[in-house]
Write an enzyme that holds these catalytic residues in place. Structure first.
Site, PDB file in Angstrom:
ATOM      1  N   SER A  40       0.870  -1.182   0.000  1.00  0.00           N
ATOM      2  CA  SER A  40       0.000   0.000   0.000  1.00  0.00           C
ATOM      3  C   SER A  40       0.907   1.232   0.000  1.00  0.00           C
ATOM      4  CB  SER A  40      -0.907  -0.007   1.226  1.00  0.00           C
ATOM      5  OG  SER A  40      -0.164   0.036   2.422  1.00  0.00           O
ATOM      6  N   HIS A 153      -3.331  -5.953   2.533  1.00  0.00           N
ATOM      7  CA  HIS A 153      -2.432  -6.995   3.039  1.00  0.00           C
ATOM      8  C   HIS A 153      -3.140  -8.335   3.234  1.00  0.00           C
ATOM      9  CE1 HIS A 153       0.375  -3.715   4.834  1.00  0.00           C
ATOM     10  NE2 HIS A 153       0.401  -3.767   3.537  1.00  0.00           N
ATOM     11  N   GLU A 162      -4.577  -2.601   9.324  1.00  0.00           N
ATOM     12  CA  GLU A 162      -3.828  -3.189  10.436  1.00  0.00           C
ATOM     13  C   GLU A 162      -4.518  -2.939  11.769  1.00  0.00           C
ATOM     14  OE1 GLU A 162       0.183  -1.651  10.194  1.00  0.00           O
ATOM     15  OE2 GLU A 162       0.208  -1.951   8.021  1.00  0.00           O
ATOM     16  N   GLU A 203       1.607  -9.508   6.908  1.00  0.00           N
ATOM     17  CA  GLU A 203       2.446  -9.141   8.046  1.00  0.00           C
ATOM     18  C   GLU A 203       2.288 -10.117   9.201  1.00  0.00           C
ATOM     19  OE1 GLU A 203       1.829  -4.946   8.815  1.00  0.00           O
ATOM     20  OE2 GLU A 203       2.805  -4.431   6.913  1.00  0.00           O
ATOM     21  N   ASP A 240      -3.910   0.968  11.703  1.00  0.00           N
ATOM     22  CA  ASP A 240      -3.481   1.624  10.470  1.00  0.00           C
ATOM     23  C   ASP A 240      -4.614   1.428   9.476  1.00  0.00           C
ATOM     24  OD1 ASP A 240      -2.432   2.679   8.204  1.00  0.00           O
ATOM     25  OD2 ASP A 240      -0.705   1.321   8.063  1.00  0.00           O
ATOM     26  N   GLU A 281      -3.255   5.476  12.368  1.00  0.00           N
ATOM     27  CA  GLU A 281      -2.386   5.834  11.240  1.00  0.00           C
ATOM     28  C   GLU A 281      -3.213   5.943   9.962  1.00  0.00           C
ATOM     29  OE1 GLU A 281       0.875   3.085  10.942  1.00  0.00           O
ATOM     30  OE2 GLU A 281       1.012   3.336   8.774  1.00  0.00           O
ATOM     31  N   ASP A 308       1.521   8.274   7.480  1.00  0.00           N
ATOM     32  CA  ASP A 308       2.392   7.327   6.757  1.00  0.00           C
ATOM     33  C   ASP A 308       2.404   7.742   5.286  1.00  0.00           C
ATOM     34  OD1 ASP A 308       3.618   5.194   5.495  1.00  0.00           O
ATOM     35  OD2 ASP A 308       2.041   3.745   5.926  1.00  0.00           O
ATOM     36  N   LYS A 333       9.691   5.058   7.582  1.00  0.00           N
ATOM     37  CA  LYS A 333      10.049   3.915   6.737  1.00  0.00           C
ATOM     38  C   LYS A 333      11.255   4.312   5.899  1.00  0.00           C
ATOM     39  CE  LYS A 333       5.397   1.973   6.003  1.00  0.00           C
ATOM     40  NZ  LYS A 333       4.154   2.168   5.198  1.00  0.00           N
ATOM     41  N   HIS A 361       8.487  -1.279   9.590  1.00  0.00           N
ATOM     42  CA  HIS A 361       8.820  -2.205   8.502  1.00  0.00           C
ATOM     43  C   HIS A 361       7.966  -1.868   7.277  1.00  0.00           C
ATOM     44  CE1 HIS A 361       5.187  -5.029   9.438  1.00  0.00           C
ATOM     45  NE2 HIS A 361       4.884  -3.769   9.560  1.00  0.00           N
ATOM     46  N   LYS A 384       6.647  -0.595  14.673  1.00  0.00           N
ATOM     47  CA  LYS A 384       5.681  -1.598  14.193  1.00  0.00           C
ATOM     48  C   LYS A 384       6.391  -2.466  13.181  1.00  0.00           C
ATOM     49  CE  LYS A 384       3.121   0.361  10.314  1.00  0.00           C
ATOM     50  NZ  LYS A 384       1.815   0.445   9.674  1.00  0.00           N
TER      51      LYS A 384
HETATM   52  P1  PGA Z   1       3.073  -1.226   3.169  1.00  0.00           P
HETATM   53  O1  PGA Z   1       2.158  -1.215   4.456  1.00  0.00           O
HETATM   54  O2  PGA Z   1       4.436  -1.610   3.565  1.00  0.00           O
HETATM   55  O3  PGA Z   1       2.368  -2.223   2.290  1.00  0.00           O
HETATM   56  O4  PGA Z   1       3.010   0.180   2.608  1.00  0.00           O
HETATM   57  C1  PGA Z   1       2.602  -0.762   5.698  1.00  0.00           C
HETATM   58  C2  PGA Z   1       1.852   0.456   6.129  1.00  0.00           C
HETATM   59  O5  PGA Z   1       0.942   0.946   5.417  1.00  0.00           O
HETATM   60  O6  PGA Z   1       2.150   0.994   7.176  1.00  0.00           O
HETATM   61 ZN    ZN Z   2       0.579   2.613   6.978  1.00  0.00          ZN
END
Ligand code: PGA
Ligand code: ZN
Length: 424
Positions: A40, A153, A162, A203, A240, A281, A308, A333, A361, A384
């Site tokens: 995503s 996911h 999430e 995940e 999230d 998030e 994010d 990230k 991650h 996370k």
């Molecule tokens: P992604 O998801 O690594 O698929 O972007 C993680 C997130 O959205 O936090």
């Molecule tokens: Zn996210």
């Protein structure tokens, strides 16, 4: 001094190719790092260079990124001291010359950037977290464990991407991890008993079909209590939503209906009244700045609002978010921005503005554990990295166990102090 750099294509946790880099120094030490990959992904992330050759890995090969390292980066970096991280990262940004790292690929640049840091740490005889964080790095982050997966996911019908548990009441990281694993296992039996799927998402969390998003919170709450923990004090929730994924033309398609940003905000207020949630998030989409500011002014005194896709670990976007009070926390990230130096800049900027940072991650991961050390080095207080199961996720949590052990009495677990805004 950097003597050799080797790059290769390896596989990530989804079986997709990614970049791995080894940096060798003249004293014989080698630093190795692998690059993660999102599903995503935010539109404003630095560019992940993929080959596009449909005959290999459906176009997802990274041979071009590997070749860019070998042909355009290696020669330029031989002879640098590995400790000159900022100069090395800047050199790669100069060679690339674009805003989004599309010339070399963020995956090429990041692989080298992280491997350089790991080589330098090894050569100095320090653990990575101490090398990067100095003698005062001592804060163990709260593990935000994603135990129920939805959205992009999972193949389920659940909109929210999430559902995380945060063991804020534990005295140590080790205890926090244990409680997360116990709740995870209890959730599995809760789901099984109700005839729900215990298949996993990307995940490592369970991915059942559920009638509503709050059903997921009810099930997790049941698991928390059955596992012997107090919901709201020992363990709290974080979400999230990854709302960009279901947003288009000003409308959020959520729980089978169309919602405006105001209606999503009202929905979050109701959730906060019903459940002990400390953090949400991406509650809104990556370019809905007005919606974010509205939401943060209405619920941001109570909980953490994390950007994010909104911020993509980009100092320029974070600066705008600070100016517009669009959130009060940043998801961090490394591959969204694509170099270690810029990741430090993003975290510094956020911390100076009183924003919290959650190290993160990607849904596509490897056995690389660099982010565990970064979380401690940067004093994030939150990380996370998925469910407390599956090695791509657990590798990071296990590294934090080692760091806690190395710090011994100097270690402090962030616990509830990571979420000073939380009011149930
Ligand atoms: P992604 O998801 O690594 O698929 O972007 C993680 C997130 O959205 O936090
Ligand atoms: Zn996210």
């Amino acid at each position: 001094t950097i003597e050799v750099i080797v790059a290769r294509e390896i596989l990530d946790s989804r079986g997709n190719p990614t970049v791995e880099v080894e940096v060798g120094l003249d004293d014989g030490t080698v630093g190795r790092a692998a690059v993660p990959s999102g599903a995503s992904t935010g539109a404003f992330e630095a560019l992940e260079l993929r080959d596009g050759d449909k005959d290999r890995y459906g176009g997802k090969g990274v041979e071009k990124a590997v070749a860019n390292i070998e042909d355009r980066i290696v020669d330029q970096l031989i002879g640098y001291e590995a400790s000159e991280q900022r100069l090395i990262d800047q050199k790669m940004l100069d060679i690339d010359g674009t805003d989004d790292k599309s010339e070399l690929g963020a995956n090429a640049i990041l692989g080298v950037s992280l491997a350089v840091a790991k080589a330098a740490a090894k050569s100095s005889g320090l653990s990575l977290f101490r090398y990067l964080g100095g003698p005062h790095a001592h804060l163990l982050p709260v593990p935000m464990m994603n135990i129920l997966n939805g959205g992009a996911h999972a193949d389920s019908n659940v909109d929210v991407q999430e559902f995380m548990i945060a063991p804020i009441g534990a005295p140590t990281f080790r205890d926090a991890l244990r409680s997360g694993a116990e709740v995870y296992h209890t959730l599995k039996s809760v789901l099984k008993k109700k005839g729900l799927s215990t298949g996993l998402g990307d995940e490592g969390g369970f991915a059942p079909d559920l009638p509503t998003n709050s059903t997921a919170l009810d099930l997790i709450g049941e698991a928390v209590e059955k596992a012997g923990y107090r919901l709201g004090t020992d363990i709290v929730f974080a979400l999230d939503v990854a709302a960009t994924e279901f947003y288009s033309d000003g409308t959020y398609t959520f729980e089978g209906g169309s919602k405006t940003a105001d209606e999503m905000t009202a929905y979050y207020h109701k959730l906060l009244d019903d459940y002990p949630i400390v953090s949400i998030e991406d509650p809104l989409a990556e370019d809905d700045w007005a919606g974010w500011t509205g939401l943060t002014s209405s619920v941001g005194e109570r909980i953490q609002i994390v950007g994010d896709d909104l911020f993509v670990t980009n100092p320029q976007r974070i600066a705008r978010g600070i100016a517009e009070r669009a959130a009060n926390a940043v998801l961090v990230k490394v591959n969204q921005i694509g170099s270690l130096t810029e990741t430090f800049e993003a975290v510094d900027l956020a911390h100076r503005a009183g924003f919290k940072c959650m190290m993160s991650h990607r849904s596509g991961e490897t056995e690389d554990t660099t982010i565990a050390d970064l979380a401690v080095a940067m004093g994030c207080g939150q990380i996370k990295t998925g469910a407390p199961a599956r090695s791509d996720r657990v590798a990071k949590y296990n590294q934090l166990l080692r760091i806690e052990e190395e710090l011994a009495d100097a270690a402090r677990y962030a616990g509830a102090s990571a979420f000073p805004r939380y009011r149930s």
